[in-house]
Scaffold this motif. Structure first.
Motif, PDB file in Angstrom:
ATOM      1  N   VAL A 289      27.719  16.004  -5.393  1.00  0.00           N
ATOM      2  CA  VAL A 289      27.507  16.397  -3.957  1.00  0.00           C
ATOM      3  C   VAL A 289      26.887  17.437  -3.526  1.00  0.00           C
ATOM      4  O   VAL A 289      26.581  17.998  -4.164  1.00  0.00           O
ATOM      5  CB  VAL A 289      29.125  17.437  -3.739  1.00  0.00           C
ATOM      6  N   THR A 290      26.157  17.193  -2.916  1.00  0.00           N
ATOM      7  CA  THR A 290      24.869  17.445  -1.683  1.00  0.00           C
ATOM      8  C   THR A 290      25.521  18.725  -1.033  1.00  0.00           C
ATOM      9  O   THR A 290      24.037  19.267  -0.891  1.00  0.00           O
ATOM     10  CB  THR A 290      23.801  16.512  -1.935  1.00  0.00           C
ATOM     11  N   ARG A 291      26.268  18.858   0.233  1.00  0.00           N
ATOM     12  CA  ARG A 291      26.102  19.687   1.170  1.00  0.00           C
ATOM     13  C   ARG A 291      27.362  19.025   1.822  1.00  0.00           C
ATOM     14  O   ARG A 291      28.197  18.585   1.590  1.00  0.00           O
ATOM     15  CB  ARG A 291      24.848  18.824   2.386  1.00  0.00           C
ATOM     16  N   MET A 292      27.665  20.039   2.683  1.00  0.00           N
ATOM     17  CA  MET A 292      29.144  20.426   3.296  1.00  0.00           C
ATOM     18  C   MET A 292      28.296  21.317   5.000  1.00  0.00           C
ATOM     19  O   MET A 292      28.158  22.612   4.493  1.00  0.00           O
ATOM     20  CB  MET A 292      29.696  21.219   2.337  1.00  0.00           C
ATOM     21  N   ASP A 293      28.980  20.533   6.155  1.00  0.00           N
ATOM     22  CA  ASP A 293      28.541  21.300   6.778  1.00  0.00           C
ATOM     23  C   ASP A 293      29.807  21.365   7.830  1.00  0.00           C
ATOM     24  O   ASP A 293      30.461  20.654   7.944  1.00  0.00           O
ATOM     25  CB  ASP A 293      28.011  20.146   8.129  1.00  0.00           C
ATOM     26  N   CYS A 294      30.472  22.445   7.290  1.00  0.00           N
ATOM     27  CA  CYS A 294      32.067  22.119   8.924  1.00  0.00           C
ATOM     28  C   CYS A 294      31.707  23.313  10.222  1.00  0.00           C
ATOM     29  O   CYS A 294      32.513  23.290  10.987  1.00  0.00           O
ATOM     30  CB  CYS A 294      33.252  23.192   8.086  1.00  0.00           C
ATOM     31  N   SER A 295      30.417  22.661  10.951  1.00  0.00           N
ATOM     32  CA  SER A 295      30.347  23.266  12.330  1.00  0.00           C
ATOM     33  C   SER A 295      30.714  22.745  12.777  1.00  0.00           C
ATOM     34  O   SER A 295      30.261  22.553  14.640  1.00  0.00           O
ATOM     35  CB  SER A 295      28.670  23.854  12.487  1.00  0.00           C
ATOM     36  N   LYS A 296      31.089  21.290  12.955  1.00  0.00           N
ATOM     37  CA  LYS A 296      31.224  20.579  14.016  1.00  0.00           C
ATOM     38  C   LYS A 296      32.865  20.146  14.495  1.00  0.00           C
ATOM     39  O   LYS A 296      33.406  20.250  13.279  1.00  0.00           O
ATOM     40  CB  LYS A 296      31.081  18.956  13.774  1.00  0.00           C
ATOM     41  N   THR A 297      32.878  19.790  15.783  1.00  0.00           N
ATOM     42  CA  THR A 297      34.060  19.422  15.726  1.00  0.00           C
ATOM     43  C   THR A 297      33.842  17.874  16.472  1.00  0.00           C
ATOM     44  O   THR A 297      35.293  16.994  16.601  1.00  0.00           O
ATOM     45  CB  THR A 297      34.794  20.115  17.369  1.00  0.00           C
ATOM     46  N   THR A 298      33.158  16.892  16.585  1.00  0.00           N
ATOM     47  CA  THR A 298      33.026  16.305  17.223  1.00  0.00           C
ATOM     48  C   THR A 298      31.752  15.594  15.963  1.00  0.00           C
ATOM     49  O   THR A 298      31.031  16.099  16.040  1.00  0.00           O
ATOM     50  CB  THR A 298      32.906  15.068  18.415  1.00  0.00           C
ATOM     51  N   VAL A 299      32.040  13.844  16.226  1.00  0.00           N
ATOM     52  CA  VAL A 299      30.299  13.569  14.594  1.00  0.00           C
ATOM     53  C   VAL A 299      31.009  11.588  15.793  1.00  0.00           C
ATOM     54  O   VAL A 299      31.321  10.942  16.211  1.00  0.00           O
ATOM     55  CB  VAL A 299      31.525  12.638  13.978  1.00  0.00           C
ATOM     56  N   GLY A 300      29.348  11.339  15.275  1.00  0.00           N
ATOM     57  CA  GLY A 300      29.203   9.959  16.158  1.00  0.00           C
ATOM     58  C   GLY A 300      28.024   9.584  17.717  1.00  0.00           C
ATOM     59  O   GLY A 300      27.208  11.092  17.575  1.00  0.00           O
ATOM     60  N   LEU A 301      28.122   8.986  18.091  1.00  0.00           N
ATOM     61  CA  LEU A 301      27.373   9.285  18.609  1.00  0.00           C
ATOM     62  C   LEU A 301      28.183   9.077  20.788  1.00  0.00           C
ATOM     63  O   LEU A 301      29.207   9.749  20.462  1.00  0.00           O
ATOM     64  CB  LEU A 301      26.904   7.238  19.301  1.00  0.00           C
ATOM     65  N   GLU A 302      26.686   9.664  22.105  1.00  0.00           N
ATOM     66  CA  GLU A 302      27.518   9.926  22.847  1.00  0.00           C
ATOM     67  C   GLU A 302      28.422   9.410  23.452  1.00  0.00           C
ATOM     68  O   GLU A 302      29.620   9.795  24.011  1.00  0.00           O
ATOM     69  CB  GLU A 302      26.448  10.143  23.641  1.00  0.00           C
ATOM     70  N   HIS A 303      28.702   7.976  23.747  1.00  0.00           N
ATOM     71  CA  HIS A 303      30.122   7.089  23.284  1.00  0.00           C
ATOM     72  C   HIS A 303      30.611   6.114  23.143  1.00  0.00           C
ATOM     73  O   HIS A 303      31.645   5.851  23.241  1.00  0.00           O
ATOM     74  CB  HIS A 303      28.954   5.679  24.590  1.00  0.00           C
ATOM     75  N   LEU A 304      30.236   6.995  21.513  1.00  0.00           N
ATOM     76  CA  LEU A 304      31.284   6.674  20.597  1.00  0.00           C
ATOM     77  C   LEU A 304      31.104   7.552  19.666  1.00  0.00           C
ATOM     78  O   LEU A 304      30.789   7.588  18.174  1.00  0.00           O
ATOM     79  CB  LEU A 304      30.629   5.374  19.592  1.00  0.00           C
ATOM     80  N   LYS A 305      31.940   8.940  19.621  1.00  0.00           N
ATOM     81  CA  LYS A 305      32.503   9.688  18.936  1.00  0.00           C
ATOM     82  C   LYS A 305      34.112   9.791  18.716  1.00  0.00           C
ATOM     83  O   LYS A 305      34.540   9.308  19.544  1.00  0.00           O
ATOM     84  CB  LYS A 305      31.892  10.709  19.325  1.00  0.00           C
ATOM     85  N   ARG A 306      34.246  10.462  17.707  1.00  0.00           N
ATOM     86  CA  ARG A 306      35.987  11.427  17.605  1.00  0.00           C
ATOM     87  C   ARG A 306      35.885  12.839  17.209  1.00  0.00           C
ATOM     88  O   ARG A 306      34.735  13.283  16.983  1.00  0.00           O
ATOM     89  CB  ARG A 306      36.136  10.651  15.939  1.00  0.00           C
ATOM     90  N   THR A 307      36.480  12.764  18.180  1.00  0.00           N
ATOM     91  CA  THR A 307      36.904  14.274  18.022  1.00  0.00           C
ATOM     92  C   THR A 307      38.340  14.712  17.165  1.00  0.00           C
ATOM     93  O   THR A 307      38.792  14.154  17.011  1.00  0.00           O
ATOM     94  CB  THR A 307      37.548  15.037  19.144  1.00  0.00           C
ATOM     95  N   ALA A 308      37.771  16.023  16.556  1.00  0.00           N
ATOM     96  CA  ALA A 308      38.910  17.016  15.683  1.00  0.00           C
ATOM     97  C   ALA A 308      39.404  17.104  16.616  1.00  0.00           C
ATOM     98  O   ALA A 308      39.371  18.526  17.745  1.00  0.00           O
ATOM     99  CB  ALA A 308      37.879  17.833  14.763  1.00  0.00           C
ATOM    100  N   GLU A 309      41.058  17.433  15.518  1.00  0.00           N
ATOM    101  CA  GLU A 309      41.835  18.303  16.588  1.00  0.00           C
ATOM    102  C   GLU A 309      41.801  19.380  15.608  1.00  0.00           C
ATOM    103  O   GLU A 309      42.135  20.250  16.678  1.00  0.00           O
ATOM    104  CB  GLU A 309      43.304  17.835  15.078  1.00  0.00           C
ATOM    105  N   GLY A 310      40.769  20.279  14.675  1.00  0.00           N
ATOM    106  CA  GLY A 310      40.610  20.979  14.811  1.00  0.00           C
ATOM    107  C   GLY A 310      38.916  21.565  14.431  1.00  0.00           C
ATOM    108  O   GLY A 310      38.395  21.711  15.825  1.00  0.00           O
ATOM    109  N   ARG A 311      38.887  21.139  13.146  1.00  0.00           N
ATOM    110  CA  ARG A 311      37.011  21.368  12.977  1.00  0.00           C
ATOM    111  C   ARG A 311      37.188  19.848  12.241  1.00  0.00           C
ATOM    112  O   ARG A 311      37.207  19.673  10.968  1.00  0.00           O
ATOM    113  CB  ARG A 311      36.501  22.473  12.906  1.00  0.00           C
ATOM    114  N   PHE A 312      35.368  18.994  12.057  1.00  0.00           N
ATOM    115  CA  PHE A 312      35.360  18.734  11.147  1.00  0.00           C
ATOM    116  C   PHE A 312      34.416  18.918   9.527  1.00  0.00           C
ATOM    117  O   PHE A 312      33.468  19.815  10.074  1.00  0.00           O
ATOM    118  CB  PHE A 312      34.301  17.597  11.666  1.00  0.00           C
TER     119      PHE A 312
END
Length: 208
Positions: A88-111
């Motif tokens: 394991v090299t890194r963990m980032d829990c700061s995002k609520t969405t991942v992906g591109l502008e028109h192709l993304k997924r939104t978290a129910e909480g956070r990612f």
């Protein structure tokens, strides 16, 4: 003159006889005194042996060495399960969405996006299955990886979508949708859905 000599002569008195009782008492007293001194000497010697000498400290039995409990892997340390080695090299829990502008997924909480490398240490080709991996929070709650969010986070790179040849290593990201107040603690990694798995720590020394 002879008459004067006879007048000067005095009868010799007989020596006084010592009573046998007095002799016996004296002997007994002397013997008792010697015995008492002897006993006192023995008692003093035993007493001195029982106490430490002046200026010395008493010491108890040697303390037994305390064995340190075996520790688990440190954050960022490689761990193995079956035919795969994970780091394991890194963990980032700061995002609520991942992906591109028109192709993304939104978290129910956070990612929580976890970056890791996977290396095939076996003697045959093998797939890495992202759905077989589980993250655990500090409260013990378990979270499955979000495969679609992982596909978006890897931006179409087929990091975890192909077989790894023996000795081959690949880097990619796993994504977990967790409650906003949750804190991930460990990641349980498997070389297959049915393997025993191995845990890698996340909480200490993490990035992001």
């Amino acid at each position: 003159m002879s008459h004067d000599l006879r007048q000067q002569r005095r009868p010799v008195r007989a020596a006084r006889s010592v009573s046998p009782v007095k002799v016996t008492v004296a002997v007994l007293v002397s013997a008792l005194a010697v015995i008492a001194l002897f006993a006192a000497g023995i008692a003093a010697e035993q007493f001195s042996h029982g106490l430490p000498a002046a200026g010395t400290a008493t010491t108890g039995p040697p303390a037994q060495a305390v064995r340190a409990a075996p520790s688990g892997p440190a954050p960022g340390e490689a761990v193995r399960d079956g035919k795969f080695e994970f780091t394991v090299t890194r963990m980032d829990c700061s995002k609520t969405t991942v992906g591109l502008e028109h192709l993304k997924r939104t978290a129910e909480g956070r990612f929580c996006v976890i970056s890791l490398t996977v290396r095939n240490i076996g003697d045959g080709s093998k797939y890495f299955v992202g759905q077989a991996q589980t993250a655990y929070g500090t409260d013990g709650a378990a979270y499955d990886s979000d495969e679609l969010a992982g596909l978006y986070a890897n931006r179409g790179v087929e990091a975890f979508l192909r077989k790894l040849a023996p000795g081959e290593k690949v880097s990619g990201k796993l994504v977990f949708d967790v409650p906003a107040n949750a804190e991930l603690d460990t990641l349980e990694l498997h070389d297959s859905p049915l393997s025993g798995g191995v845990r890698a720590p996340l909480r200490r020394g993490r990035a992001g």
